[in-house]
Design an enzyme around this catalytic site. Structure first.
Site, mmCIF file in Angstrom:
data_model
loop_
_atom_site.group_PDB
_atom_site.id
_atom_site.type_symbol
_atom_site.label_atom_id
_atom_site.label_comp_id
_atom_site.label_asym_id
_atom_site.label_seq_id
_atom_site.Cartn_x
_atom_site.Cartn_y
_atom_site.Cartn_z
ATOM 1 N N HIS A 1 51.035 45.275 48.439
ATOM 2 C CA HIS A 1 50.478 44.321 47.481
ATOM 3 C C HIS A 1 51.000 44.729 46.109
ATOM 4 O O HIS A 1 50.374 45.500 45.379
ATOM 5 C CB HIS A 1 48.950 44.366 47.530
ATOM 6 C CG HIS A 1 48.290 43.261 46.778
ATOM 7 N ND1 HIS A 1 47.105 43.411 46.110
ATOM 8 C CD2 HIS A 1 48.653 41.976 46.596
ATOM 9 C CE1 HIS A 1 46.756 42.268 45.545
ATOM 10 N NE2 HIS A 1 47.683 41.383 45.824
ATOM 11 N N ARG B 1 44.359 28.168 39.201
ATOM 12 C CA ARG B 1 45.607 28.722 39.737
ATOM 13 C C ARG B 1 46.737 27.701 39.665
ATOM 14 O O ARG B 1 46.509 26.497 39.581
ATOM 15 C CB ARG B 1 45.425 29.117 41.206
ATOM 16 C CG ARG B 1 44.485 30.278 41.438
ATOM 17 C CD ARG B 1 45.200 31.591 41.355
ATOM 18 N NE ARG B 1 44.329 32.730 41.597
ATOM 19 C CZ ARG B 1 44.768 33.960 41.826
ATOM 20 N NH1 ARG B 1 46.072 34.210 41.852
ATOM 21 N NH2 ARG B 1 43.932 34.954 42.027
ATOM 22 N N ASP C 1 53.904 39.406 44.075
ATOM 23 C CA ASP C 1 52.617 39.719 44.701
ATOM 24 C C ASP C 1 52.693 40.458 46.035
ATOM 25 O O ASP C 1 51.955 41.395 46.247
ATOM 26 C CB ASP C 1 51.831 38.424 44.898
ATOM 27 C CG ASP C 1 50.365 38.659 45.211
ATOM 28 O OD1 ASP C 1 49.774 39.587 44.623
ATOM 29 O OD2 ASP C 1 49.803 37.927 46.043
ATOM 30 N N LYS D 1 50.602 43.568 36.097
ATOM 31 C CA LYS D 1 51.577 43.537 37.199
ATOM 32 C C LYS D 1 52.566 42.380 37.068
ATOM 33 O O LYS D 1 53.770 42.557 37.201
ATOM 34 C CB LYS D 1 50.823 43.441 38.535
ATOM 35 C CG LYS D 1 51.693 43.375 39.765
ATOM 36 C CD LYS D 1 50.857 43.570 41.028
ATOM 37 C CE LYS D 1 49.799 42.504 41.142
ATOM 38 N NZ LYS D 1 49.923 41.633 42.303
ATOM 39 N N THR D 2 52.044 41.193 36.771
ATOM 40 C CA THR D 2 52.909 40.021 36.642
ATOM 41 C C THR D 2 53.748 40.096 35.374
ATOM 42 O O THR D 2 54.958 39.851 35.383
ATOM 43 C CB THR D 2 52.066 38.734 36.644
ATOM 44 O OG1 THR D 2 51.358 38.643 37.882
ATOM 45 C CG2 THR D 2 52.940 37.509 36.476
ATOM 46 N N ARG E 1 38.855 32.869 47.445
ATOM 47 C CA ARG E 1 38.662 33.225 48.850
ATOM 48 C C ARG E 1 37.179 33.448 49.136
ATOM 49 O O ARG E 1 36.400 33.755 48.253
ATOM 50 C CB ARG E 1 39.450 34.498 49.181
ATOM 51 C CG ARG E 1 40.954 34.325 49.198
ATOM 52 C CD ARG E 1 41.648 35.633 49.554
ATOM 53 N NE ARG E 1 41.282 36.727 48.641
ATOM 54 C CZ ARG E 1 40.416 37.681 48.918
ATOM 55 N NH1 ARG E 1 39.812 37.722 50.101
ATOM 56 N NH2 ARG E 1 40.141 38.621 48.030
ATOM 57 N N LYS F 1 46.679 34.410 51.863
ATOM 58 C CA LYS F 1 46.179 35.764 52.077
ATOM 59 C C LYS F 1 45.868 36.026 53.547
ATOM 60 O O LYS F 1 45.846 37.183 53.975
ATOM 61 C CB LYS F 1 44.940 36.007 51.210
ATOM 62 C CG LYS F 1 45.282 36.147 49.730
ATOM 63 C CD LYS F 1 46.302 37.251 49.460
ATOM 64 C CE LYS F 1 46.557 37.482 47.984
ATOM 65 N NZ LYS F 1 47.626 38.486 47.750
ATOM 66 N N SER G 1 44.223 43.006 39.395
ATOM 67 C CA SER G 1 44.210 41.934 38.394
ATOM 68 C C SER G 1 43.917 42.488 37.007
ATOM 69 O O SER G 1 43.021 43.315 36.826
ATOM 70 C CB SER G 1 43.140 40.900 38.774
ATOM 71 O OG SER G 1 43.076 39.870 37.827
#
Length: 626
Positions: free
Chosen positions: A313, A417, A350, A335-336, A146, A292, A331
């Site tokens: 989030h 990604r 996410d 989390k994932t 981004r 986003k 990050s």
């Protein structure tokens, strides 16, 4: 190709392992025989024929159980596709109201298979031979992430958004006049094209809280990206009378040559006008700007609803009994990984909402980093990379005519990604909704070796740590990082908050109180000393802490209070060394730990100064004592 008898046997396979085996065997058989004859540069018709050859593969889904037992139709059955030709194509597609009436062909809501055809025919990227199947891959140019300094929101003086948006570095204001010029430029550009792509879909799995969104793109792969990432309509009838709540016109190949006159940061422009329900994108091909951008809008719309709804989030999963859990974290915190639990079904990885009915996924897919990706470290992500996934900025190595993804080559970017539809995950939760969670987990990766692997928070402490959003970066994660560096990101997603962080904290507070939910801190960082001295806690340790929360066994332990941070530490957890639960005990010199704890506590206090006196409650008093 596989022999007929083998294919019949594979079609009867059940469970997570069965589905993965199907994918692997089909891909490997194809790669070793039929695909091996194609080479890296193949004709469109030959490639498409081989790509379509495994249409019989069924996807399996999970509801309350983590083990998928139902079969869902193949991905081609997500079919609301229609193609319009002629002078009235834009009118039939519903984009003439935007002023776009030039293209004589509009491809609307193309199926995955149709999008692949367009991507190949338009020469928009390359075909990667991933281990589990052929996958389209694109290069997004110089922007591989981004561009936050190029994101703007129109400040319509006197409007609802003017009064509520937290204006500043994250939500930079621009004028209606600048937007109108850029909007006209985008429309004029699309009116020079012969064809365009339109996606009508939804953000939010819960029909009562979702928003209807429309994207207008010039390239098939960007349409593929939003088809992966948002909620797809199963049939065209679901889109009858569709009137979007918001439209994004993505003119990524164009730039704003007048950016200095417009008072912008560069020739790249991502500009949202909330009152006009429209945004324009110039100069960046990065797919994440589409995703986003809508997330930032959900962070505005939901809290402004009546009753207010809570955008988050975070990742989420659900157990066999319908017990859901939320995982907040920046990050690198896990989390994932931690939400992908073999005993629980994944709701999403996410973005989620929490409304009067419970929690729900905003998205219809996942957008994962690929840096250093292996099947051992991230099996769900690795196995999801096959047909219909979309790789971005991933290096490819030519091996005997096949282009093999090299996830360890970061010469292009460390932000490679992959996007893929949620049904690429074996044990995903088909409804994408669940009841109100009883456990909310704040994840951190503390590189200073101070935080415990698990701590129980009071509701007030939960608000403090939610607003703080702490983790730490270590050497090698970003350029210039040579020692542990504290990172605070409000609500674990400061870059996407359109309102002041305390607004979201108040929503979380109300949810915790109303549904008697418990908040926890779980640290996946270092133990026995800081980065370079101690060791990072094993995933086994972190998983044991999470399991104790989710299965309720943690309620059977004793507790003691940390004198600086004030949270409670458990006396024992099955599978975790008791000293590890109290980090001071793991340091060779406890006095050095005390100094490190005071230093980190001071960082928390300093960061929280900007929130003092803000919102309905000042949560400063619930932070660490220094």
């Amino acid at each position: 190709m596989l022999a007929t008898s083998s294919r019949i046997l594979l079609r009867t396979a059940t469970g997570i392992g069965g589905k993965t085996a199907i994918r692997a065997l089909v891909a490997r058989a194809g790669n070793s025989s039929a695909y091996s004859t194609l080479g890296a540069n193949v004709s469109f018709s030959n490639l498409l024929g081989h790509y379509q050859s495994d249409k019989w593969i069924k996807q399996q889904v999970a509801h309350k159980s983590a083990v998928a037992t139902e079969e869902e139709p193949i991905r081609g059955d997500y079919n609301s596709s229609v193609t319009y030709h002629g002078a009235d194509a834009c009118s039939k597609a519903g984009i003439d109201s935007l002023g776009i009436n030039g293209p004589s062909t509009i491809y609307k809501n193309q199926t995955f298979e149709q999008l692949f055809q367009h991507e190949v025919k338009n020469n928009e990227g390359k075909i990667a031979s991933a281990e589990y199947g052929e996958t389209f891959t694109v290069d997004t140019g110089k922007f591989t992430g981004r561009s936050p300094k190029d994101k703007w929101i129109v400040r319509n003086i006197g409007s609802e958004s003017d009064a509520n948006i937290d204006w500043g570095k994250v939500n930079q204001p621009t004028t209606p006049e600048v937007f109108d010029e850029l909007y006209e430029k985008a429309v004029n550009y699309f009116n020079t094209l012969d064809k365009a792509y339109v996606f009508d879909g939804f953000c939010g799995a819960n029909p009562t809280s979702r928003r209807k969104i429309r994207f207008v793109h010039e390239m098939a792969w960007q349409q593929h990206f939003v088809t992966n990432m948002f909620i797809r309509a199963d049939t065209e009838s679901q889109l009858e009378g569709f009137e979007p709540d918001f439209t994004i016109i993505n003119a990524c190949s164009q730039v704003d040559e007048d950016w200095q006159r417009h008072g912008l940061n560069s020739e790249v422009a991502v500009v949202f006008n909330i009152e006009k329900k429209c945004a324009v994108i110039f100069g960046t091909w990065y797919g994440g700007e589409n995703k986003k951008g809508i997330f930032s809008l959900m962070n505005y719309w939901l809290p402004m609803s009546s009753p207010p709804e809570f955008p988050m989030h975070c990742s989420a999963n659900v157990g066999n009994a319908g017990d859901s859990a939320l995982f907040f974290g920046l990050s690198g915190t896990g989390k994932t990984t931690l939400s992908a639990d073999p005993h629980r079904a994944l709701i999403g990885d996410d973005e989620h909402g929490w409304d009067e009915d419970g929690i729900f996924n905003f998205e219809g897919g996942c957008y994962a980093k690929t840096i250093n990706l292996t099947e051992k470290t991230e099996p769900d992500i690795y196995r999801a990379i096959h047909k219909d996934a979309l790789l971005e900025n991933v290096a490819l190595v030519d091996q005997s005519g096949k282009l093999i993804p090299d996830y360890f080559d970061t010469s292009k970017t460390e932000n490679g990604r992959v996007s893929y539809p949620i049904f690429h995950i074996d044990n995903y939760h088909k409804p994408q909704m669940a009841g109100h969670p009883k456990n909310i987990i704040f994840l951190s990766c503390d590189a200073f070796g101070v935080l415990p692997p698990i701590a129980k928070l009071t509701p007030e402490q939960a608000m403090y740590h939610f607003i703080s959003g702490y983790t730490a970066k270590v050497a090698g994660t970003e350029r210039g990082i040579t020692e542990p560096t504290a990172t605070f990101s409000a609500c674990f997603g400061a870059a996407f908050l359109t309102l002041h962080p305390t607004r979201y904290a108040e929503l979380l507070r109300d949810k915790l109180e109303h549904h008697s939910a418990q908040a926890w801190l779980v640290n996946s960082g270092w133990s026995g000393g800081p980065y370079g001295v101690g060791e990072r806690m094993s995933i086994k340790t972190t998983r044991a802490c999470v399991n104790a929360i989710l299965d309720g066994t943690i309620d059977n332990t004793t507790w003691s209070k940390d004198p600086v941070f004030g949270w409670e530490l458990p006396g024992s957890i099955e599978g975790v060394d008791s000293d590890t639960l109290h980090p001071r005990n793991t340091w060779p010199n406890p006095a050095e730990y005390d100094e490190a704890e005071k230093k980190l506590a001071a960082m928390y206090v300093k960061n929280f100064e900007k929130y003092a006196g803000k919102g309905e409650v000042d949560y400063t008093q619930y932070g660490p004592k220094v």
